[in-house]
Design an enzyme around this catalytic site. Structure first.
Site, PDB file in Angstrom:
ATOM      1  N   SER A 166     -41.005 -13.982 -21.932  1.00 19.54           N
ATOM      2  CA  SER A 166     -42.149 -13.174 -21.516  1.00 19.54           C
ATOM      3  C   SER A 166     -43.196 -13.203 -22.626  1.00 19.54           C
ATOM      4  O   SER A 166     -43.629 -14.285 -23.021  1.00 19.54           O
ATOM      5  CB  SER A 166     -41.697 -11.748 -21.177  1.00 19.54           C
ATOM      6  OG  SER A 166     -42.763 -11.004 -20.619  1.00 19.54           O
ATOM      7  N   THR A 167     -43.578 -12.059 -23.159  1.00 17.32           N
ATOM      8  CA  THR A 167     -44.640 -11.996 -24.163  1.00 17.32           C
ATOM      9  C   THR A 167     -44.296 -12.862 -25.366  1.00 17.32           C
ATOM     10  O   THR A 167     -43.241 -12.709 -25.976  1.00 17.32           O
ATOM     11  CB  THR A 167     -44.855 -10.549 -24.628  1.00 17.32           C
ATOM     12  OG1 THR A 167     -45.004  -9.713 -23.486  1.00 17.32           O
ATOM     13  CG2 THR A 167     -46.086 -10.448 -25.511  1.00 17.32           C
ATOM     14  N   HIS A 192     -42.868 -15.002 -17.682  1.00 19.88           N
ATOM     15  CA  HIS A 192     -43.759 -14.013 -17.071  1.00 19.88           C
ATOM     16  C   HIS A 192     -45.209 -14.381 -17.392  1.00 19.88           C
ATOM     17  O   HIS A 192     -45.650 -14.272 -18.541  1.00 19.88           O
ATOM     18  CB  HIS A 192     -43.476 -12.608 -17.613  1.00 19.88           C
ATOM     19  CG  HIS A 192     -42.103 -12.113 -17.306  1.00 19.88           C
ATOM     20  ND1 HIS A 192     -41.490 -11.106 -18.019  1.00 19.88           N
ATOM     21  CD2 HIS A 192     -41.202 -12.478 -16.344  1.00 19.88           C
ATOM     22  CE1 HIS A 192     -40.290 -10.872 -17.519  1.00 19.88           C
ATOM     23  NE2 HIS A 192     -40.092 -11.702 -16.504  1.00 19.88           N
ATOM     24  N   MET A 285     -41.124  -8.402 -23.656  1.00 20.47           N
ATOM     25  CA  MET A 285     -41.083  -6.953 -23.569  1.00 20.47           C
ATOM     26  C   MET A 285     -40.188  -6.524 -22.407  1.00 20.47           C
ATOM     27  O   MET A 285     -40.119  -7.185 -21.382  1.00 20.47           O
ATOM     28  CB  MET A 285     -42.503  -6.432 -23.368  1.00 20.47           C
ATOM     29  CG  MET A 285     -42.682  -4.947 -23.552  1.00 20.47           C
ATOM     30  SD  MET A 285     -44.457  -4.527 -23.488  1.00 20.47           S
ATOM     31  CE  MET A 285     -45.066  -5.424 -24.910  1.00 20.47           C
ATOM     32  N   ASP A 288     -35.881  -7.537 -18.697  1.00 22.26           N
ATOM     33  CA  ASP A 288     -35.602  -8.559 -17.697  1.00 22.26           C
ATOM     34  C   ASP A 288     -34.797  -9.701 -18.321  1.00 22.26           C
ATOM     35  O   ASP A 288     -35.158 -10.220 -19.377  1.00 22.26           O
ATOM     36  CB  ASP A 288     -36.905  -9.106 -17.115  1.00 22.26           C
ATOM     37  CG  ASP A 288     -36.684 -10.047 -15.940  1.00 22.26           C
ATOM     38  OD1 ASP A 288     -35.636  -9.910 -15.268  1.00 22.26           O
ATOM     39  OD2 ASP A 288     -37.552 -10.906 -15.690  1.00 22.26           O
TER      40      ASP A 288
END
Length: 341
Positions: A166-167, A192, A285, A288
């Site tokens: 993600s991030t 993401h 973050m 997930d």
């Protein structure tokens, strides 16, 4: 705590629009406006904002060069503000690979130009939670991929590699995929990101990976030496098939707050492939992927989580480690070695 935001954009109209989209949120304060990289550099030094929004298609200093300087000299969470042309998307993907924490599309309107339904404010709040570190040596060296690595070694039965991020993930994925062999087992990535930028991210990752990186399509047969990136927003990506594995893209509600969801991918791999799989959970973050990685671990798969020191956000890996889901915890520059040895 008020989040201090600096807006850098060469368009006075866009600066006004972005400021208006943030001004109605009491926890966010626009502390400065700049119209080019030179003004932005001065403003960052003087104002020390918590978050910077950056238009990378500006005259003067190239926006990518400016972003690189920010990440190297004064690491600050940066949200890229981009158009939807292919050129704009490609540059945005490269910016995410340099360490920008997220991207925001200039065409995101809701009702009128001054409102976007709170999307930009939400991205700012998330970015403010990111602790940007000075780039680690392995993240500074994005030269040609190393093609001498062989897929041989102790994991000859691996059928699928499942990866979630993600991030900070685009930057981390570059490092990870540079260490993949050309003939690696088929790999699947859920990152993401806004689906509108997913094709450009696939192209960016393909440019540094010995294996072929491509955007996943429904019912696409998976081949060795190929890496499949989830196309984004409206479908989960799963592994399907028996003798011949293929990509399954399935509509459905968000899982663990996301669609596509890393958990959805990992659970499908745990159920379908079991021990003959590798699960890798990178920076991001939230949580997930943590439960899905645990399911893979319990099914006998080889599971790896990125360590705190090399994460942009030690969220998803931290939760996975706390659950006992990670068989190995490693810095981003060593994960490929653990996967293929």
């Amino acid at each position: 705590m008020t989040i201090r935001v600096l807006i850098i954009d060469d368009s006075a109209t866009m600066r006004a629009v972005l400021a208006a989209r943030l001004s109605g949120h009491p926890d966010i304060q626009v502390v400065g406006l700049a119209n080019n990289a030179n003004e932005g550099r001065t403003a960052i030094k003087e104002l020390q904002p918590d978050v910077v929004t950056l238009d990378i298609e500006m005259p003067g200093m190239n926006g990518l060069d400016f972003l690189d300087k920010i990440m190297t000299l004064r690491p600050t969470p940066v949200i890229i503000v981009s158009g939807l042309t292919q050129a704009g998307s490609d540059v945005t993907a490269r910016a995410l690979a340099l360490g920008a924490v997220d991207c925001y599309c200039k065409t995101d309107f809701s009702g009128n130009a001054m409102q976007d339904g709170g999307k930009l404010a939400g991205l700012v709040r998330q970015a403010a939670q990111v602790k940007i570190r000075r780039r680690a040596p392995e993240l500074q060296q994005m030269s040609a991929p190393v093609r001498a690595i062989s897929a041989g070694g102790g994991r000859v039965n691996t059928q699928v590699i499942a990866i979630g991020s993600s991030t900070g993930g685009v930057e981390a994925l570059q490092v990870l995929l540079r260490g993949f062999p050309e003939d690696c087992p088929p790999a699947m990535i859920v990152q993401h990101v806004d689906s509108r930028f997913a094709p450009a991210i696939a192209r960016t990752l393909d440019s540094v990976s010995p294996a072929k990186v491509m955007l996943a399509e429904p019912d696409m047969p998976m081949k060795r030496g190929h890496v499949y990136l989830a196309p984004g927003d409206d479908r989960h990506m799963l592994v399907a098939g028996t003798n011949t594995l293929h990509v399954k893209l399935r509509p459905g509600d968000p899982i663990s707050g996301h669609r596509p969801s890393v958990d959805a991918l990992f659970f499908s791999v745990a159920q379908r492939i079991g021990r003959n799989a590798i699960g890798i959970l990178l920076t991001g973050m939230g949580a997930d992927g943590a439960k899905g990685l645990l399911a893979m671990h319990q099914a006998g798969a080889h599971t790896i989580a990125q360590d705190e020191a090399s994460c942009t956000v030690f969220g998803m890996p931290r939760v996975a480690i706390s659950l006992g889901a990670a068989g190995v915890v490693a810095p981003i520059g060593r994960i490929a070695q653990h996967a293929f040895s």
